[in-house]
Design an enzyme around this catalytic site. Sequence first.
Site, PDB file in Angstrom:
ATOM      1  N   HIS A   1       0.859  -1.196   0.000  1.00 34.29           N
ATOM      2  CA  HIS A   1       0.000   0.000   0.000  1.00 34.29           C
ATOM      3  C   HIS A   1       0.895   1.247   0.000  1.00 34.29           C
ATOM      4  O   HIS A   1       1.376   1.684   1.040  1.00 34.29           O
ATOM      5  CB  HIS A   1      -0.908  -0.016   1.223  1.00 34.29           C
ATOM      6  CG  HIS A   1      -2.053   0.956   1.153  1.00 34.29           C
ATOM      7  ND1 HIS A   1      -2.099   2.006   0.272  1.00 34.29           N
ATOM      8  CD2 HIS A   1      -3.217   1.012   1.857  1.00 34.29           C
ATOM      9  CE1 HIS A   1      -3.235   2.677   0.451  1.00 34.29           C
ATOM     10  NE2 HIS A   1      -3.928   2.092   1.406  1.00 34.29           N
TER      11      HIS A   1
ATOM     12  N   HIS B   1      -2.598   6.941  -0.908  1.00 41.01           N
ATOM     13  CA  HIS B   1      -3.587   7.547   0.008  1.00 41.01           C
ATOM     14  C   HIS B   1      -3.063   8.154   1.290  1.00 41.01           C
ATOM     15  O   HIS B   1      -3.764   8.187   2.297  1.00 41.01           O
ATOM     16  CB  HIS B   1      -4.672   6.509   0.360  1.00 41.01           C
ATOM     17  CG  HIS B   1      -5.463   6.088  -0.834  1.00 41.01           C
ATOM     18  ND1 HIS B   1      -6.076   4.862  -0.931  1.00 41.01           N
ATOM     19  CD2 HIS B   1      -5.721   6.708  -2.001  1.00 41.01           C
ATOM     20  CE1 HIS B   1      -6.688   4.751  -2.097  1.00 41.01           C
ATOM     21  NE2 HIS B   1      -6.478   5.862  -2.774  1.00 41.01           N
TER      22      HIS B   1
ATOM     23  N   TYR C   1      -0.699   7.261   3.401  1.00 40.69           N
ATOM     24  CA  TYR C   1      -0.180   6.433   4.483  1.00 40.69           C
ATOM     25  C   TYR C   1       1.358   6.425   4.439  1.00 40.69           C
ATOM     26  O   TYR C   1       1.958   7.189   3.686  1.00 40.69           O
ATOM     27  CB  TYR C   1      -0.834   5.052   4.442  1.00 40.69           C
ATOM     28  CG  TYR C   1      -2.337   5.188   4.629  1.00 40.69           C
ATOM     29  CD1 TYR C   1      -2.846   5.682   5.838  1.00 40.69           C
ATOM     30  CD2 TYR C   1      -3.252   4.919   3.605  1.00 40.69           C
ATOM     31  CE1 TYR C   1      -4.213   5.870   6.029  1.00 40.69           C
ATOM     32  CE2 TYR C   1      -4.620   5.101   3.795  1.00 40.69           C
ATOM     33  CZ  TYR C   1      -5.095   5.577   5.004  1.00 40.69           C
ATOM     34  OH  TYR C   1      -6.434   5.775   5.190  1.00 40.69           O
TER      35      TYR C   1
HETATM   36  C1  LIG Z   1     -15.056   1.679   2.367  1.00 39.48           C
HETATM   37  C2  LIG Z   1     -13.767   1.942   1.627  1.00 39.48           C
HETATM   38  C3  LIG Z   1     -12.605   1.394   2.107  1.00 39.48           C
HETATM   39  C4  LIG Z   1     -11.401   1.570   1.406  1.00 39.48           C
HETATM   40  N1  LIG Z   1     -10.261   0.972   1.867  1.00 39.48           N
HETATM   41  C5  LIG Z   1      -9.126   1.012   1.130  1.00 39.48           C
HETATM   42  C6  LIG Z   1      -7.983   0.265   1.518  1.00 39.48           C
HETATM   43  O1  LIG Z   1      -7.996  -0.468   2.513  1.00 39.48           O
HETATM   44  N2  LIG Z   1      -6.879   0.372   0.745  1.00 39.48           N
HETATM   45  C7  LIG Z   1      -6.841   1.154  -0.380  1.00 39.48           C
HETATM   46  O2  LIG Z   1      -5.800   1.215  -1.060  1.00 39.48           O
HETATM   47  N3  LIG Z   1      -7.931   1.853  -0.777  1.00 39.48           N
HETATM   48  C8  LIG Z   1      -9.068   1.775  -0.068  1.00 39.48           C
HETATM   49  N4  LIG Z   1     -10.187   2.430  -0.512  1.00 39.48           N
HETATM   50  C9  LIG Z   1     -10.174   3.030  -1.870  1.00 39.48           C
HETATM   51  C10 LIG Z   1     -10.717   2.009  -2.864  1.00 39.48           C
HETATM   52  O3  LIG Z   1      -9.851   0.892  -3.004  1.00 39.48           O
HETATM   53  C11 LIG Z   1     -10.926   2.622  -4.273  1.00 39.48           C
HETATM   54  O4  LIG Z   1      -9.696   3.041  -4.801  1.00 39.48           O
HETATM   55  C12 LIG Z   1     -11.875   3.806  -4.222  1.00 39.48           C
HETATM   56  O5  LIG Z   1     -13.069   3.473  -3.530  1.00 39.48           O
HETATM   57  C13 LIG Z   1     -12.241   4.270  -5.632  1.00 39.48           C
HETATM   58  O6  LIG Z   1     -12.788   3.213  -6.380  1.00 39.48           O
HETATM   59  P1  LIG Z   1     -14.389   3.094  -6.599  1.00 39.48           P
HETATM   60  O7  LIG Z   1     -14.829   4.376  -7.200  1.00 39.48           O
HETATM   61  O8  LIG Z   1     -14.520   1.921  -7.534  1.00 39.48           O
HETATM   62  O9  LIG Z   1     -15.010   2.854  -5.247  1.00 39.48           O
HETATM   63  C14 LIG Z   1     -11.383   2.317   0.210  1.00 39.48           C
HETATM   64  C15 LIG Z   1     -12.566   2.903  -0.248  1.00 39.48           C
HETATM   65  C16 LIG Z   1     -13.749   2.715   0.431  1.00 39.48           C
HETATM   66  C17 LIG Z   1     -15.009   3.314  -0.112  1.00 39.48           C
END
Ligand SMILES: Cc1cc2nc3c(=O)[nH]c(=O)nc-3n(C[C@H](O)[C@H](O)[C@H](O)COP(=O)(O)O)c2cc1C
Length: 372
Positions: free
Chosen positions: A183, A186, A188
């Site tokens: 990871h 975002h 981190y």
């Molecule tokens: C509930 C939730 C939890 C997420 N947790 C992570 C995570 O653990 N690791 C990560 O890299 N991104 C995380 N994200 C980002 C998602 O992996 C993804 O990149 C983001 O939701 C955009 O894609 P989407 O429009 O298809 O939802 C999270 C997003 C949401 C909504």
Amino acid sequence: MGSASTPANVPLITPYKMGKFDLSHRVVLAPLTRQRSYHNVPQPHAILYYSQRASKGGLLIAEATGVSDTAQGYPDTPGIWTKEQVEAWKPIVDAVHAKGGVFFCQIWHVGRVSNSSYQPNGQAPISSTDKPLTPKIRASGVDVVEFTPPRRLRTDEIPQIVNDFRLAARNAIEAGFDGVEIHGAHGYLIDQFLKDQVNDRTDKYGGSLENRCRFALEVVEAIVDEIGADRVGIRLSPFADYMESWDSNPEALGVYMAESLNMYGILYCHAVEPRMKMVGVVHETPHSLVPMRKAFKGTFIVAGDYNREDGNKALTENHADLVAYGRIFLANPDLPKKFELNAPLNKYNRETFYISDPVVGYTDYPFLETPI
Ligand SMILES: Cc1cc2nc3c(=O)[nH]c(=O)nc-3n(C[C@H](O)[C@H](O)[C@H](O)COP(=O)(O)O)c2cc1C
């Protein structure tokens, strides 16, 4: 478009060979933090959750999973640094494999996105910097999260953190995962080193682009040495400014990382779209991932507010090999099937993203076959 779509003209539902993995379609489960791993231990209810989303030849990426006892910043997120955690992952991984899925574990250190209540002995979180984060509204929209000012890692401590990632990768393989996704996105810990608006170091881990990328690449190298490049992916979000982590030249950062990753021959690079500056919030942007895609020689995965139509378009235009879906995969456990049939999708419920319940907003979204 339209119900006339058949698998033959749905690029998302075409096979793809990712290294040694034969994928039967291009619809990837994006990593999604769920906060239901009580005391940082994956729970039996995750067996159903992940197996619901598994398909033969489909790639799933597990929720962000802590590499050590200093890696946490949210309640009840899973870890992979203890024997108990490794054992708890095993039946979850087995269930995904039983359905023919390919399962990668996203390994994670939050760095300064934490507070002392999550840290051993109540110590300060660690980071590339000692700059604190400002308090944030929690995803629920109600509570405010306070962050403890971080402690800047000394240069001589950094190899220990690299080693934590290495051991976590080894543990993931021990748990049965097919590989790990580092990871690096975002805001981190890894992103706190990459981005020039956070990283204010003056040692060999700060300053130039090369120096800011050093920590990330040391983690990559250590993990490649431990488990082999063909089992390693990384997630990057150079354009994001989530958790106050942004860069003045994100395109250069993305391309430099892509080119550097080529030297290690890792399996995939998973990049978050420039339009996702914040998780869940979409912005119009003139930027694109195409230069990064062109620079990287392995499998390129994109994510960030894709639907069926623009996922197909990204593949047709060769902007990606695979497309990861977060929120709509969460709400549609049989998303690849629905894309294949162009069936209507369930709507996701944001209110239940981060609740602690073992079922609600987790394993209770209906399948296509389930009468509503
Ligand atoms: C509930 C939730 C939890 C997420 N947790 C992570 C995570 O653990 N690791 C990560 O890299 N991104 C995380 N994200 C980002 C998602 O992996 C993804 O990149 C983001 O939701 C955009 O894609 P989407 O429009 O298809 O939802 C999270 C997003 C949401 C909504």
